[in-house]
Design an enzyme around this catalytic site. Structure first.
Site, PDB file in Angstrom:
ATOM      1  N   CYS A  97      50.062  18.456  47.414  1.00  0.00           N
ATOM      2  CA  CYS A  97      49.218  19.365  48.187  1.00  0.00           C
ATOM      3  C   CYS A  97      47.850  19.441  47.509  1.00  0.00           C
ATOM      4  CB  CYS A  97      49.851  20.740  48.284  1.00  0.00           C
ATOM      5  SG  CYS A  97      48.971  21.772  49.464  1.00  0.00           S
ATOM      6  N   CYS A 249      42.960  19.903  55.095  1.00  0.00           N
ATOM      7  CA  CYS A 249      44.183  19.309  54.531  1.00  0.00           C
ATOM      8  C   CYS A 249      43.834  18.109  53.636  1.00  0.00           C
ATOM      9  CB  CYS A 249      45.154  18.884  55.626  1.00  0.00           C
ATOM     10  SG  CYS A 249      46.752  18.379  54.946  1.00  0.00           S
TER      11      CYS A 249
HETATM   12  O1  PYC Z   1      45.789  20.208  51.419  1.00  0.00           O
HETATM   13  O2  PYC Z   1      47.233  18.619  51.045  1.00  0.00           O
HETATM   14  C1  PYC Z   1      46.924  19.689  51.552  1.00  0.00           C
HETATM   15  C2  PYC Z   1      47.939  20.442  52.318  1.00  0.00           C
HETATM   16  C3  PYC Z   1      49.203  20.035  52.623  1.00  0.00           C
HETATM   17  C4  PYC Z   1      49.796  21.062  53.340  1.00  0.00           C
HETATM   18  C5  PYC Z   1      48.899  22.084  53.445  1.00  0.00           C
HETATM   19  N1  PYC Z   1      47.765  21.688  52.805  1.00  0.00           N
END
Ligand code: PYC
Length: 328
Positions: A97, A249
């Site tokens: 993450c 993300c």
């Molecule tokens: O930022 O890699 C990320 C992530 C994964 C799930 C939520 N955020």
């Protein structure tokens, strides 16, 4: 017969909360039992098997909510790392993450455990390094990321054929354009959720997986940026527990960078500005990896939002949280 002993549940867990580009991270800094294992992958499995109550108590309701990601600080398996970390969400552990890695970096700085400079974190997907600058920006050099499958067609009930790529960026992603008539905008988040969820179910039904049969549990939809002066693209990422990522993300951006590189659209030295559903932006760049794919670097920042002691009162019927069904 081996006797099963009841887990020793502590009364208090200490946490530091932050958000990275809008996506929350709750770092568990004290109170949890030790996670056991020679590697971080083994520690993650021990956590999943024996300490799931730590996950539910920390990020599920009533103390947490569907979007909250937890990060348990632990002893690293590699002793040149500042810490080990196991990431988890409302339904399970995550592999990696990046937004939470940025949250952990800012949390460690807030606690006075690290200063500006380059540091290493041991995670279940491998060692990840990050640079914390004087201004608080964090650049994460993520694990090797690569496209596994290009231009895969999946028949999605009530939607029709959807074409996209399968890529690893520290989690497994299916990346595709949002359909015409469904703009990647915050006001459409419920329709985007339904669309992405239908794709996820269709991938599962069709047996389309990541490597070694791994479930593709993150769906990433793309559309044009709200302001091309500020970003190159805007995404909507649906996470495994059906919460959408408030940030762009970081593992999803890593998967996107790997696909762009595989298509010849992103080379070393170029920057990709990935906006998320709240229009916050991660800057990404790549170094080609010797074994194929890329090593992505993702830059973002996080703000500390709280410090707390979570109280686990044995008289509270929801002391260990309200678990969310993995299948929702
Ligand atoms: O930022 O890699 C990320 C992530 C994964 C799930 C939520 N955020």
């Amino acid at each position: 017969m081996t006797e099963r002993t009841e887990p020793m549940i502590p009364r208090r867990l200490r946490v530091v909360d932050s958000h990275t580009a809008g996506e929350p991270t709750r770092v568990l800094i004290d109170g949890a039992p030790e996670v056991v294992g020679k590697t971080m992958a083994e520690k993650r499995e021990h956590f999943r098997r024996e300490l799931d109550w730590v996950r539910t108590a920390t990020v599920c309701e009533p103390r947490g909510h569907e979007a909250m990601v937890g990060a348990l600080l632990c002893e690293p398996a590699h002793n040149d790392c500042a810490a080990g970390v196991v990431f988890f969400n409302n339904v399970d552990c995550l592999h990696g993450c990046v937004h939470a890695t940025i949250g952990v970096a800012v949390t460690l700085a807030h606690l006075g455990r690290i200063g500006p400079g380059i540091h290493r974190l041991d995670t279940p997907t491998g060692v990840v390094s990050f640079e914390l600058t004087e201004t608080g920006a964090v650049t994460v050099r993520n694990v090797r990321s690569y496209r596994l499958l290009a231009g895969i067609r999946v028949a999605v009930p009530e939607i029709g054929a959807v074409t996209g790529d399968v890529a690893w960026g520290g989690n497994w992603f299916f990346l595709t354009d949002a359909p015409a008539g469904l703009a990647v905008e915050f006001r459409n988040r419920e329709r985007l959720t339904d669309h992405a969820w239908a794709i996820r179910q269709a991938l599962k039904a069709a047996g389309i997986t990541g490597e070694a049969g791994a479930e593709i549990d993150h769906i990433e939809l793309f559309g044009p940026p709200a302001d091309p002066a500020l970003a190159d693209s805007r995404n909507f990422v649906l996470c495994p527990g059906k919460a959408y990522d408030r940030s762009p993300c970081g593992t999803g951006t890593s998967a996107k960078l790997a696909c762009l590189h595989a298509d010849g659209r992103l080379q070393r030295g170029m920057t990709w500005r990935q906006a998320g559903i709240l229009n916050t932006v991660f800057n990404g760049s790549v170094e080609p990896a010797e074994s194929g794919g890329v090593h992505p670097s993702i830059t973002g920042s996080a703000s500390i939002t709280g410090e707390a002691g979570l109280i686990l009162d044995p008289a509270d019927p929801f002391a260990l949280g309200i678990p969310t069904e993995p299948g929702i």
